[in-house]
Design an enzyme around this catalytic site. Structure first.
Site, PDB file in Angstrom:
ATOM      1  N   ASP A 186     -29.954  24.858  24.819  1.00 24.39           N
ATOM      2  CA  ASP A 186     -30.983  25.171  23.810  1.00 24.39           C
ATOM      3  C   ASP A 186     -31.999  26.225  24.259  1.00 24.39           C
ATOM      4  OD1 ASP A 186     -29.964  23.442  21.919  1.00 24.39           O
ATOM      5  OD2 ASP A 186     -31.056  21.725  22.715  1.00 24.39           O
ATOM      6  N   GLY A 221     -28.179  16.351  28.212  1.00 22.08           N
ATOM      7  CA  GLY A 221     -27.057  17.059  27.587  1.00 22.08           C
ATOM      8  C   GLY A 221     -26.352  17.953  28.594  1.00 22.08           C
ATOM      9  N   GLY A 236     -32.757  18.931  31.370  1.00 26.75           N
ATOM     10  CA  GLY A 236     -33.776  19.463  30.462  1.00 26.75           C
ATOM     11  C   GLY A 236     -35.097  18.735  30.596  1.00 26.75           C
ATOM     12  N   ASP A 237     -35.936  18.885  29.583  1.00 27.40           N
ATOM     13  CA  ASP A 237     -37.306  18.378  29.626  1.00 27.40           C
ATOM     14  C   ASP A 237     -37.364  16.862  29.893  1.00 27.40           C
ATOM     15  OD1 ASP A 237     -40.016  19.657  29.042  1.00 27.40           O
ATOM     16  OD2 ASP A 237     -40.129  17.813  27.849  1.00 27.40           O
ATOM     17  N   GLU A 288     -29.506  23.635  13.521  1.00 30.38           N
ATOM     18  CA  GLU A 288     -29.253  22.325  12.915  1.00 30.38           C
ATOM     19  C   GLU A 288     -30.543  21.576  12.574  1.00 30.38           C
ATOM     20  OE1 GLU A 288     -27.060  20.042  15.816  1.00 30.38           O
ATOM     21  OE2 GLU A 288     -28.627  20.297  17.291  1.00 30.38           O
ATOM     22  N   THR A 341     -29.693  23.588  29.972  1.00 25.57           N
ATOM     23  CA  THR A 341     -29.539  23.151  28.579  1.00 25.57           C
ATOM     24  C   THR A 341     -29.142  24.352  27.729  1.00 25.57           C
ATOM     25  OG1 THR A 341     -30.776  22.548  26.577  1.00 25.57           O
ATOM     26  CG2 THR A 341     -32.085  23.282  28.425  1.00 25.57           C
ATOM     27  N   ARG A 351     -32.167  21.670  17.920  1.00 27.79           N
ATOM     28  CA  ARG A 351     -32.876  20.657  17.134  1.00 27.79           C
ATOM     29  C   ARG A 351     -34.323  21.035  16.881  1.00 27.79           C
ATOM     30  NH1 ARG A 351     -32.397  14.609  18.755  1.00 27.79           N
ATOM     31  NH2 ARG A 351     -31.498  15.236  20.719  1.00 27.79           N
ATOM     32  N   ASP A 396     -34.813  25.801  25.501  1.00 24.27           N
ATOM     33  CA  ASP A 396     -36.158  25.451  25.014  1.00 24.27           C
ATOM     34  C   ASP A 396     -37.046  24.893  26.119  1.00 24.27           C
ATOM     35  OD1 ASP A 396     -34.678  23.188  25.358  1.00 24.27           O
ATOM     36  OD2 ASP A 396     -35.292  22.218  23.492  1.00 24.27           O
ATOM     37  N   ARG A 439     -27.474   9.317  29.987  1.00 28.67           N
ATOM     38  CA  ARG A 439     -28.842   9.026  29.548  1.00 28.67           C
ATOM     39  C   ARG A 439     -29.132   7.557  29.831  1.00 28.67           C
ATOM     40  NH1 ARG A 439     -27.445  12.984  25.354  1.00 28.67           N
ATOM     41  NH2 ARG A 439     -28.904  14.722  25.573  1.00 28.67           N
ATOM     42  N   SER A 478     -20.021  40.201   0.978  1.00 29.68           N
ATOM     43  CA  SER A 478     -20.005  38.969   1.769  1.00 29.68           C
ATOM     44  C   SER A 478     -21.264  38.916   2.635  1.00 29.68           C
ATOM     45  CB  SER A 478     -18.773  38.936   2.668  1.00 29.68           C
ATOM     46  OG  SER A 478     -18.837  39.977   3.616  1.00 29.68           O
TER      47      SER A 478
HETATM   48  P1  ADP Z   1     -32.706  16.365  28.594  1.00 33.21           P
HETATM   49  O1  ADP Z   1     -32.948  16.274  30.065  1.00 33.21           O
HETATM   50  O2  ADP Z   1     -31.527  17.238  28.267  1.00 33.21           O
HETATM   51  O3  ADP Z   1     -33.971  16.731  27.828  1.00 33.21           O
HETATM   52  P2  ADP Z   1     -32.955  13.608  27.600  1.00 33.21           P
HETATM   53  O4  ADP Z   1     -34.219  13.879  26.878  1.00 33.21           O
HETATM   54  O5  ADP Z   1     -31.891  12.822  26.922  1.00 33.21           O
HETATM   55  O6  ADP Z   1     -32.219  14.924  28.086  1.00 33.21           O
HETATM   56  O7  ADP Z   1     -33.346  12.863  28.958  1.00 33.21           O
HETATM   57  C1  ADP Z   1     -32.365  12.484  29.892  1.00 33.21           C
HETATM   58  C2  ADP Z   1     -32.766  11.216  30.591  1.00 33.21           C
HETATM   59  O8  ADP Z   1     -34.002  11.413  31.300  1.00 33.21           O
HETATM   60  C3  ADP Z   1     -33.085  10.036  29.664  1.00 33.21           C
HETATM   61  O9  ADP Z   1     -31.943   9.341  29.233  1.00 33.21           O
HETATM   62  C4  ADP Z   1     -33.922   9.156  30.581  1.00 33.21           C
HETATM   63  O10 ADP Z   1     -33.089   8.468  31.487  1.00 33.21           O
HETATM   64  C5  ADP Z   1     -34.730  10.209  31.355  1.00 33.21           C
HETATM   65  N1  ADP Z   1     -36.034  10.372  30.689  1.00 33.21           N
HETATM   66  C6  ADP Z   1     -36.316  11.100  29.584  1.00 33.21           C
HETATM   67  N2  ADP Z   1     -37.620  10.970  29.227  1.00 33.21           N
HETATM   68  C7  ADP Z   1     -38.174  10.126  30.126  1.00 33.21           C
HETATM   69  C8  ADP Z   1     -39.480   9.565  30.301  1.00 33.21           C
HETATM   70  N3  ADP Z   1     -40.494   9.875  29.478  1.00 33.21           N
HETATM   71  N4  ADP Z   1     -39.675   8.723  31.337  1.00 33.21           N
HETATM   72  C9  ADP Z   1     -38.677   8.418  32.181  1.00 33.21           C
HETATM   73  N5  ADP Z   1     -37.426   8.899  32.074  1.00 33.21           N
HETATM   74  C10 ADP Z   1     -37.157   9.740  31.069  1.00 33.21           C
END
Ligand code: ADP
Length: 329
Positions: free
Chosen positions: A136, A19, A110-111, A231, A134, A180, A138, A80, A224
Site C-alpha cells: 500500500d 499483509g 506495516g504500521d 478499493e 506493504t 483501503r 502508506d 496476525r 473507450s
Molecule cells: P500491518 O503490519 O501490515 O499493518 P496489521 O495491522 O494486521 O498489519 O498488524 C499485524 C499484527 O501486528 C497484528 O495482527 C497484531 O499481532 C500486531 N499489532 C497490530 N496493532 C497492534 C497494537 N496496537 N498492539 C499490539 N500489537 C499490534
C-alpha cells in the site's frame, strides 16, 4: 534515536508480519546475509507474532537464503495475532525470545506490526528495527515500501490488457485496485495507465466529475475509457460506482477487481533492490545500537527514523500526481 548497548548483540531474530508483500524474501535474505557477514547469528520467527508467542524459531544460514530473492510472498510466512494487544501475551513472546538466545529483532511489516514492535521496546527494552513492507505504500517517513512497485506494475499490466479489450468493444471499464485507506497504487496506476479518472480515499472524484470526463473524451471521438478506483473500506465498491454511472449517465461500465493478484508474483528489480538496501541498513542500525526505529528511503538515501515519528502518522498521496491524471486524461 532510542539506543541500546550493541556489545551484547549475538543473535538477531527476523520475521514478517501483517499483509505479505513481494520483496519480503529479498529483505529477509539481506538481513540474514548481512548479519552473518558481520559475525552475528540469525533466527527466523515463523509466521509473525503468532510464531513469536508459540516459540516457532528456526536458525537461518547463508545457504538457506539461496534462490529466494526472486520469489514473491514470504518464506517465513506471515500472520496476525489480535491477542498481541495484551501485555501478558507480549511478555510471553519476550520470554520465548530470551530463552532462545535472541537479542534483537528485525520486523518486516506495516504500521500494525510496528505498533507491536514499539510496545516490545517500551515494555521490555527489547531492541527492534522495522523494515516497511506493504504493497500500500502508506507508511510515513519513507517514500517507498517494499512491495509497492511490484503491485503497481502488476495492476498496470492488467490495465494495459483491459485497455485492449475496452478499445476493441468501445467499452468503459472501472478497474479496482488495492488501497483501503490510501490511493498510492491507484494514483501511480492512473498516471502510468492513462486513466480518465481515479477514485481514491484521500481525494475522491465525484461520479459527476467522472461522467464529465468521459463525456469530454467522447466529444473528441474517444470511445473507450478506463477509470481506476482504490478499493477503500469496501472491496467491490467499483460495482457501486458502475451502478451510479449507469443510473446518472446511462453508460454501461464493466468492472474488473484485481484483488489479491496484486500481492503475488516475482518482485520487480526496484523492490528487490529496495528490500536489499533496507535489510542491510536494519542490521547496520542494530550494530550501531539504534532501535525502536524504521529504515526508510528519502529521495535516493536510506534513513533510520524513530517509530515515534512513523506509527500512526499518515503519508499523503502527491497532489501533483493526482492532478496529472486529471490534466492528462
Ligand atoms: P500491518 O503490519 O501490515 O499493518 P496489521 O495491522 O494486521 O498489519 O498488524 C499485524 C499484527 O501486528 C497484528 O495482527 C497484531 O499481532 C500486531 N499489532 C497490530 N496493532 C497492534 C497494537 N496496537 N498492539 C499490539 N500489537 C499490534
Amino acid at each position: 534515536m532510542p539506543q541500546f548497548d550493541p556489545k551484547s548483540l549475538k543473535t538477531i531474530g527476523v520475521f514478517t508480519s501483517g499483509g505479505d508483500a513481494p520483496g519480503m524474501n529479498a529483505a529477509i535474505r539481506a538481513v540474514v546475509r548481512s548479519a552473518i557477514h558481520h559475525g552475528l547469528q540469525v533466527k527466523g520467527i515463523v509466521g509473525g507474532y503468532p510464531g513469536m508467542v508459540a516459540g516457532d524459531f528456526q536458525p537461518l544460514s547463508l545457504s538457506s537464503m539461496a534462490n529466494i530473492i526472486q520469489r514473491g510472498g514470504t518464506m517465513l510466512k506471515t500472520g496476525r495475532l489480535p491477542e498481541f494487544h495484551q501485555a501478558e501475551v507480549r511478555a510471553a513472546a519476550i520470554q520465548n525470545l530470551r530463552d532462545d538466545g535472541i537479542d534483537a529483532l528485525v520486523c518486516i511489516g506495516g504500521d500494525g506490526s510496528f505498533t507491536g514492535a514499539h510496545l516490545l521496546w517500551q515494555e521490555h527494552k527489547f531492541p527492534i528495527i522495522g523494515i516497511p513492507g506493504t504493497i500500500d505504500n502508506d507508511i510515513a517517513e519513507t517514500d517507498l515500501t517494499v512491495g509497492f512497485d511490484t503491485a503497481v506494475n502488476i495492476a498496470l499490466d492488467a490495465i494495459d490488457r483491459i485497455r485492449d479489450t475496452a478499445a476493441s468493444h468501445d467499452r468503459l471499464f472501472i478497474v479496482e485496485v488495492m488501497g483501503r485507506d490510501s490511493g498510492f497504487i491507484a494514483v501511480d496506476v492512473g498516471v502510468a495507465g492513462g486513466a480518465e479518472e481515479i477514485f481514491i480515499p484521500e481525494n475522491p472524484a465525484t461520479v459527476d466529475q467522472a461522467i464529465e470526463r468521459i463525456k469530454r473524451g467522447m466529444a473528441r471521438g474517444k470511445k473507450s475509457s478506463i477509470l481506476v478506483a482504490a478499493e477503500g473500506h469496501k472491496p467491490g465498491r467499483a460495482y457501486d460506482l458502475a451502478d451510479a454511472i449507469r443510473k446518472k449517465a446511462g453508460f454501461d461500465a464493466k468492472v474488473c477487481i484485481l484483488g489479491h493478484i496484486q500481492r503475488g508474483g516475482s518482485p520487480t528489480a526496484a523492490d528487490r533492490i529496495l528490500a536489499s538496501r533496507f535489510g542491510a541498513a536494519a542490521v547496520d542500525a542494530l550494530l550501531a545500537g539504534h532501535c525502536d526505529a524504521m529504515t526508510g528511503i528519502k529521495g535516493h538515501d536510506i534513513v533510520t527514523v524513530p517509530f515515534d515519528k512513523v506509527i500512526g502518522f499518515k503519508k499523503r498521496v502527491s497532489p501533483e500526481l493526482v492532478n496529472l491524471v486529471r490534466s492528462l486524461s
